[in-house]
Design a protein around this motif. Structure first.
Motif, PDB file in Angstrom:
ATOM      1  N   ALA A   1     -17.342 -22.281   6.412  1.00 60.87           N
ATOM      2  CA  ALA A   1     -17.532 -22.466   4.973  1.00 60.87           C
ATOM      3  C   ALA A   1     -17.042 -23.837   4.530  1.00 60.87           C
ATOM      4  N   VAL A   2     -17.764 -24.402   3.552  1.00 56.85           N
ATOM      5  CA  VAL A   2     -17.400 -25.699   2.980  1.00 56.85           C
ATOM      6  C   VAL A   2     -17.514 -25.612   1.461  1.00 56.85           C
ATOM      7  N   THR A   3     -16.965 -26.592   0.771  1.00 51.74           N
ATOM      8  CA  THR A   3     -17.113 -26.607  -0.680  1.00 51.74           C
ATOM      9  C   THR A   3     -18.536 -27.016  -1.049  1.00 51.74           C
ATOM     10  N   CYS A   4     -19.047 -26.444  -2.119  1.00 50.39           N
ATOM     11  CA  CYS A   4     -20.345 -26.870  -2.643  1.00 50.39           C
ATOM     12  C   CYS A   4     -20.233 -28.278  -3.211  1.00 50.39           C
ATOM     13  N   ARG A   5     -21.342 -28.986  -3.247  1.00 51.44           N
ATOM     14  CA  ARG A   5     -21.312 -30.362  -3.737  1.00 51.44           C
ATOM     15  C   ARG A   5     -21.079 -30.433  -5.236  1.00 51.44           C
ATOM     16  N   TRP A   6     -21.692 -29.533  -5.988  1.00 52.72           N
ATOM     17  CA  TRP A   6     -21.702 -29.669  -7.443  1.00 52.72           C
ATOM     18  C   TRP A   6     -20.753 -28.709  -8.154  1.00 52.72           C
TER      19      TRP A   6
ATOM     20  N   GLU B   1      -8.353 -18.726  -5.894  1.00 46.41           N
ATOM     21  CA  GLU B   1      -8.642 -20.148  -5.980  1.00 46.41           C
ATOM     22  C   GLU B   1      -9.527 -20.547  -4.806  1.00 46.41           C
ATOM     23  N   ARG B   2     -10.233 -21.668  -4.969  1.00 46.33           N
ATOM     24  CA  ARG B   2     -11.216 -22.043  -3.959  1.00 46.33           C
ATOM     25  C   ARG B   2     -10.574 -22.290  -2.589  1.00 46.33           C
ATOM     26  N   GLU B   3      -9.454 -22.977  -2.540  1.00 47.56           N
ATOM     27  CA  GLU B   3      -8.825 -23.267  -1.253  1.00 47.56           C
ATOM     28  C   GLU B   3      -8.409 -21.986  -0.537  1.00 47.56           C
ATOM     29  N   GLN B   4      -7.974 -21.002  -1.299  1.00 51.81           N
ATOM     30  CA  GLN B   4      -7.563 -19.730  -0.707  1.00 51.81           C
ATOM     31  C   GLN B   4      -8.755 -19.017  -0.072  1.00 51.81           C
ATOM     32  N   VAL B   5      -9.878 -18.980  -0.785  1.00 52.21           N
ATOM     33  CA  VAL B   5     -11.073 -18.332  -0.248  1.00 52.21           C
ATOM     34  C   VAL B   5     -11.621 -19.114   0.945  1.00 52.21           C
ATOM     35  N   LEU B   6     -11.622 -20.445   0.845  1.00 52.29           N
ATOM     36  CA  LEU B   6     -12.098 -21.283   1.946  1.00 52.29           C
ATOM     37  C   LEU B   6     -11.343 -20.998   3.240  1.00 52.29           C
ATOM     38  N   ALA B   7     -10.036 -20.891   3.124  1.00 56.71           N
ATOM     39  CA  ALA B   7      -9.223 -20.659   4.314  1.00 56.71           C
ATOM     40  C   ALA B   7      -9.586 -19.334   4.982  1.00 56.71           C
TER      41      ALA B   7
END
Length: 438
Positions: free
Chosen positions: A179-184, A166-172
């Motif tokens: 790293a930040v979330t992409c806008r789109w 999941e995105r939050e797991q990879v972000l951490a």
């Protein structure tokens, strides 16, 4: 190595590229092999300077009144890396491996550091003069802005593999790379580009990458694949699969359901696709290799819900990553790509069932390869109608942003989409949905 030696090395590599017209990566690799004393930080700094020169070659030449490798490297060091005449004088005086001392004319040009106000748009926007009319048609009064964005450094974008993470797991796990979330993209993560001679993050050595939690993929490419996946499909053909980036994105977007057939007319383009499939955990991808005198897709004719055409193109949308390619591109190459695009679209027609769709994608911003190609296809293929790519974009992103009015290209009874670095912060991409009505 000191900075003076790094600038001299960049001049040497640029001279090699100018003489041989070969890809810059090959020239940099050969330089590294013959200068093994240079460390990884040195090679990174030299490569960054060379790439920055090639991104801004036209405007740097206008500043210096010369397009020689030396003039371009010096201008990039001042305009893009924050050096000045005094610091260059000091660098060159203290480093025996540095270039020769600055001339008086170079000092004057570097002190000015500005592109002449009367320079043509193609110089200000750093794109080839022969493409000026094409890019004018695409962007109108925004052409310089778009050219400058295409000449910038690209961020590193990652697609979270939702089959495994999941995105939050990879972000951490990538917090150390800011790293930040992409806008789109709802599955996108961005590692911002770095300035000067700093090294970008090397994500392919990260354990999470090796586990298959994410793939390196530009946000624009992610969006194109997600748009293609809207409407689902039990039987999908990726007709120009290459190394499988969009194939894998489709597999994840479809939740490992259905069957995806990955095909490419040149099996050498598959590269490490099998390793990538294995790492991703995808179970619904089947490779179809081309075979001489055999139609390996014949059994799929008239049965596909979706045929993805990630068409061969000039790659003008990826100039941030491959800046040497824009100066090596020639009119003859564009003509070849246009014929290849028409051929692959016509081949896709036989594979789509009534009620199915072709999704046509390029990583180009040139109208000839995009809206003009789609217009010609619809004129000769009345069984298809243009879908609404703008609506699909809204569905994928959950956003109805002001930028969408400029991304949307209206066509007959539908819309196409053009993503650009200036408007979306992505590589340049074009997407059109072609629905089979009969």
């Amino acid at each position: 190595m000191r900075d003076g030696g790094r600038i001299a090395a960049a001049i040497e590599v640029l001279g090699d590229v100018e003489r041989t017209r070969r890809p810059v990566q090959d020239a940099l690799k050969d330089w590294g092999l013959t200068h093994r004393f240079a460390g990884s930080k040195d090679r990174s700094a030299i490569g960054n300077l060379v790439f920055d020169v090639l991104r801004r070659k036209a405007s740097l030449a206008a500043i210096m009144g010369s397009d020689s490798p030396r003039a371009l490297a010096l201008a990039a060091a001042v305009r893009l890396w924050g050096r000045n005449v005094s610091s260059l004088d000091a660098l060159f005086a203290e480093d025996k491996f540095a270039p020769a001392s600055l001339t008086d004319d170079e000092r004057v040009a570097l002190s000015s550091g500005t592109v002449p106000a009367d320079a043509p748009d193609w110089t200000k926007g750093d794109y080839p003069e022969w493409l000026a009319s094409s890019l004018d048609r695409a962007f109108g009064d925004r052409v310089v802005e778009e050219g400058e964005a295409l000449a910038g450094r690209a961020d590193v974008d990652l697609r979270v593999n939702t089959l495994k993470s999941e995105r939050e797991q990879v972000l951490a796990g990538l917090d150390h790379l800011k790293a930040v979330t992409c806008r789109w993209s709802p599955v996108g993560i961005r590692i911002p580009a770095v300035d000067g001679d700093l090294r970008p993050g090397h994500v392919s050595s990260d354990l999470a990458y090796k586990k298959g939690w994410f793939e390196v993929q530009d946000e624009g490419s992610q969006l194109a694949a997600l748009i293609a996946a809207t409407g689902g499909g039990r039987q999908v053909i990726d007709l120009c699969a290459g190394a499988g980036g969009k194939t894998l994105a489709l597999s994840a977007a479809l939740g490992n359901h259905g069957q995806i057939y990955a095909y490419d007319s040149d099996k050498r383009r598959f590269g490490d696709i099998l390793d990538r499939i294995d790492r991703s955990g995808s179970r619904n991808i089947q490779i179809r290799e081309p075979r001489r005198d055999q139609d390996v897709l014949g059994d799929l004719a008239g049965k596909s819900d979706l045929v993805l055409v990630d068409a061969p193109c000039t790659g003008s949308g990826t100039w941030r990553r491959r800046p040497d390619a824009k100066w090596r591109l020639a009119p003859g190459a564009l003509d070849i790509r246009l014929k290849e695009q028409a051929a692959v679209l016509d081949n896709a027609v036989r594979l789509v069932k009534t009620g199915g769709r072709i999704v046509y994608i390029t990583c180009s911003v040139l109208p000839e390869e995009n809206e003009a190609q789609i217009s010609a296809f619809l004129s000769r293929t009345p069984a298809f109608a243009l879908g609404d790519a703008a609506a699909a974009f809204r569905a994928v992103t959950g956003q109805d942003a002001p930028e969408l009015t400029r991304l949307r290209l209206d066509g007959r009874d539908g819309s196409m989409l053009r993503l650009t670095p200036a408007l979306t912060g992505t590589d340049g991409f074009f997407v059109a949905i072609l629905n089979r009505t009969a």
